[in-house]
Design an enzyme around this catalytic site. Structure first.
Site, PDB file in Angstrom:
ATOM      1  CB  ALA A  14      -0.961   0.219   1.237  1.00 18.89           C
ATOM      2  NE  ARG A  16       5.204   1.457  -7.097  1.00 14.61           N
ATOM      3  CZ  ARG A  16       6.154   1.314  -7.745  1.00 14.61           C
ATOM      4  NH1 ARG A  16       7.191   2.044  -7.685  1.00 14.61           N
ATOM      5  NH2 ARG A  16       6.178   0.413  -8.920  1.00 14.61           N
ATOM      6  CB  VAL A  59       4.087 -10.463   0.743  1.00 13.69           C
ATOM      7  CG1 VAL A  59       3.174  -8.960   1.504  1.00 13.69           C
ATOM      8  CG2 VAL A  59       4.594 -10.237  -0.746  1.00 13.69           C
ATOM      9  CG  ASN A  85      -2.241  -3.933  -3.811  1.00 11.12           C
ATOM     10  OD1 ASN A  85      -2.870  -3.788  -4.870  1.00 11.12           O
ATOM     11  ND2 ASN A  85      -1.356  -3.108  -3.517  1.00 11.12           N
ATOM     12  CB  SER A 137      -3.854  -9.824 -13.057  1.00 11.43           C
ATOM     13  OG  SER A 137      -3.778  -9.104 -14.353  1.00 11.43           O
ATOM     14  CE1 TYR A 150       1.436  -9.378 -12.156  1.00  6.77           C
ATOM     15  CE2 TYR A 150      -0.119  -9.743 -13.927  1.00  6.77           C
ATOM     16  CZ  TYR A 150       0.270  -9.334 -12.894  1.00  6.77           C
ATOM     17  OH  TYR A 150      -0.693  -8.207 -12.187  1.00  6.77           O
ATOM     18  CB  ALA A 152       1.296 -19.122 -14.220  1.00  4.69           C
ATOM     19  CE  LYS A 154      -1.283 -10.420  -9.711  1.00  2.47           C
ATOM     20  NZ  LYS A 154      -1.541  -9.927  -8.553  1.00  2.47           N
TER      21      LYS A 154
HETATM   22  N1  LIG Z   1      -1.278  -1.948 -12.619  1.00  2.86           N
HETATM   23  C1  LIG Z   1      -2.007  -2.615 -13.607  1.00  2.86           C
HETATM   24  O1  LIG Z   1      -2.088  -2.526 -14.653  1.00  2.86           O
HETATM   25  C2  LIG Z   1      -2.237  -3.965 -12.705  1.00  2.86           C
HETATM   26  C3  LIG Z   1      -3.147  -4.769 -13.656  1.00  2.86           C
HETATM   27  C4  LIG Z   1      -3.650  -6.075 -13.007  1.00  2.86           C
HETATM   28  C5  LIG Z   1      -3.161  -6.211 -11.767  1.00  2.86           C
HETATM   29  N2  LIG Z   1      -2.357  -5.484 -10.945  1.00  2.86           N
HETATM   30  C6  LIG Z   1      -2.204  -5.815  -9.432  1.00  2.86           C
HETATM   31  O2  LIG Z   1      -2.375  -4.881  -8.718  1.00  2.86           O
HETATM   32  C7  LIG Z   1      -1.608  -4.692  -7.362  1.00  2.86           C
HETATM   33  C8  LIG Z   1      -0.992  -3.521  -7.235  1.00  2.86           C
HETATM   34  O3  LIG Z   1      -0.141  -3.177  -8.719  1.00  2.86           O
HETATM   35  P1  LIG Z   1       0.269  -1.843  -8.841  1.00  2.86           P
HETATM   36  O4  LIG Z   1       0.154  -1.301 -10.214  1.00  2.86           O
HETATM   37  O5  LIG Z   1      -0.347  -0.771  -7.753  1.00  2.86           O
HETATM   38  O6  LIG Z   1       1.715  -1.818  -8.589  1.00  2.86           O
HETATM   39  P2  LIG Z   1       3.144  -1.116  -7.936  1.00  2.86           P
HETATM   40  O7  LIG Z   1       4.338  -1.545  -8.283  1.00  2.86           O
HETATM   41  O8  LIG Z   1       2.753   0.738  -8.231  1.00  2.86           O
HETATM   42  O9  LIG Z   1       2.732  -1.039  -6.271  1.00  2.86           O
HETATM   43  C9  LIG Z   1       2.908  -2.090  -5.781  1.00  2.86           C
HETATM   44  C10 LIG Z   1       3.448  -2.186  -4.255  1.00  2.86           C
HETATM   45  O10 LIG Z   1       3.693  -3.310  -3.817  1.00  2.86           O
HETATM   46  C11 LIG Z   1       4.858  -3.281  -3.070  1.00  2.86           C
HETATM   47  N3  LIG Z   1       5.499  -4.289  -3.144  1.00  2.86           N
HETATM   48  C12 LIG Z   1       6.327  -5.271  -3.937  1.00  2.86           C
HETATM   49  N4  LIG Z   1       6.888  -6.452  -3.431  1.00  2.86           N
HETATM   50  C13 LIG Z   1       6.524  -6.570  -2.185  1.00  2.86           C
HETATM   51  C14 LIG Z   1       6.891  -7.311  -1.128  1.00  2.86           C
HETATM   52  N5  LIG Z   1       7.517  -8.225  -1.346  1.00  2.86           N
HETATM   53  N6  LIG Z   1       6.126  -7.122  -0.125  1.00  2.86           N
HETATM   54  C15 LIG Z   1       5.521  -5.914   0.298  1.00  2.86           C
HETATM   55  N7  LIG Z   1       5.241  -5.292  -0.519  1.00  2.86           N
HETATM   56  C16 LIG Z   1       5.802  -5.353  -1.855  1.00  2.86           C
HETATM   57  C17 LIG Z   1       5.786  -2.351  -4.059  1.00  2.86           C
HETATM   58  O11 LIG Z   1       6.790  -1.749  -2.894  1.00  2.86           O
HETATM   59  C18 LIG Z   1       4.713  -1.213  -4.220  1.00  2.86           C
HETATM   60  O12 LIG Z   1       4.542  -0.345  -3.257  1.00  2.86           O
HETATM   61  C19 LIG Z   1      -0.573  -5.972  -7.634  1.00  2.86           C
HETATM   62  O13 LIG Z   1      -0.826  -7.233  -7.289  1.00  2.86           O
HETATM   63  C20 LIG Z   1      -0.659  -6.291  -9.355  1.00  2.86           C
HETATM   64  O14 LIG Z   1      -0.245  -7.383  -9.998  1.00  2.86           O
HETATM   65  C21 LIG Z   1      -2.167  -4.429 -11.479  1.00  2.86           C
END
Ligand SMILES: NC(=O)c1ccc[n+]([C@@H]2O[C@H](COP(=O)([O-])OP(=O)(O)OC[C@H]3O[C@@H](n4cnc5c(N)ncnc54)[C@H](O)[C@@H]3O)[C@@H](O)[C@H]2O)c1
Length: 246
Positions: A14, A16, A59, A85, A137, A150, A152, A154
């Site tokens: 959370a 960003r 995580v 998330n 996703s 990825y 797989a 999700k």
């Molecule tokens: N942006 C997209 O288009 C999109 C599409 C489908 C799914 N998602 C999913 O939504 C979720 C959030 O994506 P986003 O676009 O906001 O990504 P982002 O990279 O902007 O934010 C992800 C956050 O997760 C944190 N993070 C990464 N590894 C971590 C770990 N090991 N432990 C704790 N925190 C960790 C990062 O530091 C970051 O703050 C993810 O699960 C992503 O797969 C995103």
């Protein structure tokens, strides 16, 4: 009063992006949010913005996640909502991919969800209440070129959500999955979304003719976390402006 009055929630990743928007929305609905992120600085910044607690947590590490769960339990005495998330990806054709990258993708996206559920769910079971929302996703539902591993993970999160929902029903704990379509975040930009041509092509393909904003996802998560969704469990919901329909 809000839709989630006086709840205690943990949102991973959370610091960003979508996670931050979820933290903001849950807080606006009356929840105290524990902002967990591997990046401690962004965790603190989001926590300060939402009046919650920032915790540095990875995580992929069962120890780190166990420490997170017990810290929240000791401080608040309950955990009502868990949003898994945190996620990561590296885009490229599968045949060119490096197994070291598979490991990282699987550890964060799949093991991450398992680790946090293993640590937090016993605490929810002990109170006989709770709501879990996993961020999947659409790549895990319909596939996405360049995102084989990825996808797989999700797909795994979606299947895990369903079985966990069945196992948790007797404890009155609901488990659901929200699948974002392309969403305007830093991760999306890093994966090629900063290329104007790709953005334009995607925008044209989306019936609502725009990318998702993190807030679009946060609104669905808040609903599924709330008592208004009290009869909803084991479901997978896409928030994608109509890009995917199933
Ligand atoms: N942006 C997209 O288009 C999109 C599409 C489908 C799914 N998602 C999913 O939504 C979720 C959030 O994506 P986003 O676009 O906001 O990504 P982002 O990279 O902007 O934010 C992800 C956050 O997760 C944190 N993070 C990464 N590894 C971590 C770990 N090991 N432990 C704790 N925190 C960790 C990062 O530091 C970051 O703050 C993810 O699960 C992503 O797969 C995103």
């Amino acid at each position: 009063m809000g839709r989630l009055p006086d709840k205690i929630a943990i949102v991973t990743g959370a610091g960003r992006g979508i996670g931050r928007a979820i933290a903001e929305k849950l807080a606006a609905e009356g929840t105290t949010v524990v902002v967990a992120d591997v990046d401690g600085d962004t965790a603190s910044a989001t926590a300060a913005a939402v009046g919650g607690l920032g915790v540095t947590a990875d995580v992929t590490s069962p120890e780190s996640v166990a420490a997170l769960a017990s810290r929240v339990w000791d401080r608040y005495g309950r955990i009502d909502v868990l949003v898994n998330n945190a996620g990561w990806d590296k885009v490229g054709p599968f045949l060119d991919s490096d197994p070291a990258d598979w490991d990282r993708i699987i550890k964060i996206n799949l093991y991450g969800v398992l680790n946090v559920c293993k640590a937090v769910l016993p605490l929810m079971v002990s109170r006989g209440a709770g709501a879990v929302v996993n961020i999947g996703s659409d790549a895990g539902r319909v596939g996405s070129s360049g995102e084989a591993v990825y996808s797989a993970t999700k797909g795994g999160v979606i299947a895990f959500t369903k079985t966990l929902a069945r196992e948790m029903a007797r404890h009155r704990i609901r488990v659901n999955c929200v699948c974002p379509g392309p969403t305007d975040t830093q991760l999306f930009a890093e994966l090629g979304g900063d290329d104007p041509k790709l953005r334009e092509a995607l925008t044209r393909a989306i019936p609502f003719r725009r990318l998702a904003e993190p807030e679009d996802l946060a609104n669905m998560v808040a609903f599924l976390a709330s008592d208004e969704a009290g009869y909803v469990t084991g479901q997978t919901v896409s928030v994608s402006g109509g890009l995917t329909m199933s």
